[in-house]
Structure formats: C-alpha cells, structure tokens
Design a protein around this motif. Structure first.
Motif, mmCIF file in Angstrom:
data_model
loop_
_atom_site.group_PDB
_atom_site.id
_atom_site.type_symbol
_atom_site.label_atom_id
_atom_site.label_comp_id
_atom_site.label_asym_id
_atom_site.label_seq_id
_atom_site.Cartn_x
_atom_site.Cartn_y
_atom_site.Cartn_z
ATOM 1 N N GLU A 1 0.817 -1.213 0.000
ATOM 2 C CA GLU A 1 0.000 0.000 0.000
ATOM 3 C C GLU A 1 0.851 1.265 0.000
ATOM 4 O O GLU A 1 0.469 2.297 -0.560
ATOM 5 N N CYS A 2 2.019 1.199 0.625
ATOM 6 C CA CYS A 2 2.875 2.386 0.727
ATOM 7 C C CYS A 2 3.508 2.789 -0.603
ATOM 8 O O CYS A 2 4.166 3.839 -0.669
ATOM 9 N N GLN A 3 3.362 1.982 -1.644
ATOM 10 C CA GLN A 3 3.936 2.333 -2.940
ATOM 11 C C GLN A 3 3.072 3.344 -3.691
ATOM 12 O O GLN A 3 3.542 3.965 -4.637
ATOM 13 N N HIS A 4 1.841 3.546 -3.264
ATOM 14 C CA HIS A 4 0.968 4.512 -3.934
ATOM 15 C C HIS A 4 1.439 5.925 -3.615
ATOM 16 O O HIS A 4 1.579 6.289 -2.442
ATOM 17 N N LEU B 1 5.272 10.065 5.518
ATOM 18 C CA LEU B 1 5.974 8.800 5.710
ATOM 19 C C LEU B 1 4.957 7.689 5.912
ATOM 20 O O LEU B 1 4.105 7.769 6.800
ATOM 21 N N CYS B 2 5.040 6.666 5.064
ATOM 22 C CA CYS B 2 4.124 5.532 5.151
ATOM 23 C C CYS B 2 4.816 4.376 5.864
ATOM 24 O O CYS B 2 5.852 3.892 5.419
ATOM 25 N N ARG B 3 4.231 3.955 6.976
ATOM 26 C CA ARG B 3 4.770 2.849 7.764
ATOM 27 C C ARG B 3 3.642 1.856 8.017
ATOM 28 O O ARG B 3 2.696 2.152 8.739
ATOM 29 N N LYS B 4 3.714 0.680 7.377
ATOM 30 C CA LYS B 4 2.675 -0.352 7.513
ATOM 31 C C LYS B 4 1.301 0.230 7.201
ATOM 32 O O LYS B 4 0.327 0.037 7.948
ATOM 33 N N SER B 5 1.231 0.979 6.095
ATOM 34 C CA SER B 5 -0.003 1.591 5.580
ATOM 35 C C SER B 5 -0.496 2.757 6.421
ATOM 36 O O SER B 5 -1.518 3.364 6.089
ATOM 37 N N GLN B 6 0.193 3.096 7.514
ATOM 38 C CA GLN B 6 -0.172 4.227 8.353
ATOM 39 C C GLN B 6 0.740 5.416 8.041
ATOM 40 O O GLN B 6 1.903 5.244 7.687
ATOM 41 N N LEU C 1 6.494 13.148 -2.925
ATOM 42 C CA LEU C 1 5.257 12.558 -2.424
ATOM 43 C C LEU C 1 5.580 11.514 -1.361
ATOM 44 O O LEU C 1 6.570 11.662 -0.648
ATOM 45 N N THR C 2 4.795 10.460 -1.253
ATOM 46 C CA THR C 2 4.920 9.517 -0.151
ATOM 47 C C THR C 2 6.299 8.858 -0.083
ATOM 48 O O THR C 2 6.792 8.324 -1.077
ATOM 49 N N ILE C 3 6.900 8.909 1.096
ATOM 50 C CA ILE C 3 8.134 8.171 1.379
ATOM 51 C C ILE C 3 7.729 6.927 2.157
ATOM 52 O O ILE C 3 6.858 6.990 3.024
ATOM 53 N N ARG C 4 8.330 5.814 1.863
ATOM 54 C CA ARG C 4 7.940 4.578 2.522
ATOM 55 C C ARG C 4 9.050 4.066 3.430
ATOM 56 O O ARG C 4 10.235 4.227 3.143
#
Length: 361
Positions: free
Chosen positions: A129-132, A141-146, A260-263
């Motif tokens: 999910e964090c790849q979106h 920062l996306c950590r386990k979809s949170q 954008l989103t960093i994972r």
C-alpha cells in the motif's frame, strides 16, 4: 456494439474503419489492447481532462504506471511482460482508478453470477500500500499503511501533518487528513535569506517509490556527495534520493520536483540500497538553544543518547578531579619552597612590603 463493449464502425464493404477499442480511456476491456506509447488515463472530475495517473506500454520499460505533476511524471509501478507467455482471453478487464487519490490499478473478473468482481489490486499486491504516491501525500511517511512524518537522524522534528481548515458556522475545526501529507514546521524560503542556512538532514531506513525507474535519475551524477551538492545548489530542491548497489560512488541521483509519499524500509522485490536527505532551513537559535520553529523530540532516549550522556559525565568528573589535583600541587609547592622565618620574626617582617626596616646597634 460488440459483446464486450467495443463500438465498431464499418464501411460499405464490411471493413472496420473505426473502433472505440483503439482509443482507451481509463479501462481495458476484454479483447482490448494497449499498444506501445498509448496511455491509459485515470478518470477525472472533468470529463474532458485526463486524470492524475496514467499507464503506458513501452518496449524498453514494459507496462508502467505514473503520476503526473510538476516536472517529469514519476513511475510507481512497472510490469515487464513475459514474452514467452500466451494471452489469457478470459472475461477480465483492467482499470486504472483515481478512487480517493491513490491511482490503483485493478483487475476485475466477470461472471454471470457475480457480474464484475475485483480480483487483485496490482500495485498493492506486488509492492504494498505504501507504494501509492498519494497514500500519505507530500513528504508523508508511510509505515505499515499508516501515515506519519519523517524524522531525521538528529531527532529534530522538521515536519508536521498538514491540517485542513473546515468552517461550520462560527466554529472552526482542524482535520488531519493523511493523504494531504506533511509540511515543514519551519518555513522554507527560496531564495534563501542571507542570514539563514539550508542544509540536508538524513532520514534512514526509508525509500522513495520512484527509485524503481532508473530513467528518472538526474543525468551524469553517480556519486552521493555530488548528488547532495546539486540539491544544495538548487534552491527549489526539497529532497534528494540516492540509489546504489551499496557503492555510494556508483549510483543514481533523484531530485523530484514534487516529493510525495516516502515509505519505510526497502521497496519489495527490489534489492538496491537507498539514501534519503531532506533540505531544511535553520534560522537563528532561540535563547534556550533550540532551533526556532521546531518541536522538541519526545521519543524515548536511545542507547546511543544514554551512552553520550554517560560519556559527558565521565569527562566532566575527570576534568574536575584533574583541576583539584593541580590546585593542591601548586599550594603544596608554594608552602614547601617559601623561605622560613627566624624566631624573632624579623626575616618575616622584611618580606612584608611597606614595613619599616630595623637596624641593629
């Protein structure tokens, strides 16, 4: 109109002169093909404008999905087809969605009993999910979809979650919406004020979705130090990412126009190493030594910070002990080397400045 939704126009001889399958929009139906350089755009609220996401097929990169924005589009998913496999012409179709704001690429299956049923979300299934790109928004920062905010190795908080202002009559409420991303607590000025400083702070154990695309790297930059330097010289650069195979002198430098989103952690199914640096602005320090505009870190102290405090205490105690020994040594030497006085005290009186001299007869 065919069974699978292809609108076909024929001429007088029965030959096809136009068909809707040649012009894909946001969906590939059964029997429809996506040819090289064609694009599959996500839906948009404006029927006449393409959506934020698109998928395309190229001979060099295979099938890939991108997000549009400022500057160059950023790839977030890539599927290189198996040239030896045959096409399954079952009742399936693919759709690039802009549901919410994530750009999901989904496969559906049709049956008479259940009609269309979702089979798989390809990006989430393969990369998580964090790849979106917009799952946590800009600098999120996306950590386990949170979603959270990134923290540098100096443990100073430079970012906070972006808040939305909603007014209901006279009452103002602040809503925290994850995909709205994060913003800098200390404002970032460009051009930089002469009395302030820009520098890069490293965020470890994170990666960026666009690192899967080597073609997106900054040209002719393969060294991590040079990569960092380029970002510092470019005032509009907000972050820099470096991809390598554990060799910081031979890699790829990424400076996206929009971050954008960093994972957290590495990207699944990819073995490269990466380094992440955010540019921050440091103003004058406040009276208490804390950087203005930042929030003190409230996380529990790490073993490294505890060791540093113990080391400081040891050094302070050692210096105080050494100083005390030095003072005692000086006093002892002064007492031992001082000239002795005679019993009648005359010699001692001679050593006192300003006293009258005595003469013997």
């Amino acid at each position: 109109m065919t069974e699978w939704g292809n609108l076909v126009l024929f001429n007088n001889e029965g030959a096809i002169v136009w068909q809707s399958f040649d012009y894909p929009t946001n969906t590939l139906l059964v029997g429809q093909r996506l040819y090289e350089d064609q694009k599959l755009f996500s839906s948009s609220s404006n029927l006449w404008a393409p959506g934020l996401y698109f998928a395309t097929l190229k001979l060099a990169t295979g099938f890939a999905t991108y997000i549009r924005g400022k500057g160059q589009p950023q790839m977030y998913y890539q599927l290189v087809p198996d040239q030896t496999s045959t096409t399954n012409r079952g009742p399936y179709y693919a759709e690039l969605q802009q549901g919410g704001s994530d750009g999901h690429l989904k496969i559906f299956y049709h049956s008479n009993a259940n009609r269309w049923r979702e089979i798989v979300d390809m990006v989430t299934h393969d990369l998580g999910e964090c790849q979106h790109p917009h799952h946590c928004g800009e600098y999120g920062l996306c950590r386990k979809s949170q979603c959270s905010w990134p923290i540098g190795i100096d443990w100073v908080r430079y970012f906070g979650q972006t808040q939305s202002q909603n007014g209901k009559r006279r009452q103002q409420t602040r809503l925290q919406i994850p995909y709205m991303g994060c913003s800098r607590i200390t404002s970032f000025s460009c051009p930089r004020p002469f009395d302030q400083k820009h520098y890069l702070v490293e965020v470890r154990n994170v990666s960026y979705f666009n690192l899967i695309d080597k073609d997106a790297a900054f040209p002719n930059i393969s060294d991590i130090d040079r990569c960092r330097e380029i970002c510092l010289l470019n005032c509009s650069c907000g972050a820099v990412f470096f991809r390598s195979n554990n060799n910081v002198s031979d890699g790829y430098c990424y400076i996206p126009s929009t971050v954008l989103t960093i994972r957290e952690g590495p990207i699944p199914n990819h073995s490269f190493a990466s380094a992440t640096f955010f540019k921050v602005q440091i103003p004058y320090k406040a009276a208490n030594g804390q950087v203005e505009g930042t929030v003190p870190d409230t996380s529990p102290p790490t073993s490294l910070s505890r060791n540093r405090r113990n080391l400081k205490a040891i050094i302070t105690s050692s210096c105080a002990g050494a100083l005390l020994i030095f003072v005692v040594t000086i006093v002892t030497c002064f007492v031992m080397l001082r000239p002795s006085c005679s019993e009648d005290g005359e010699d001692c009186m001679k050593q006192v400045p300003g006293t009258l001299m005595t003469f013997s007869y």
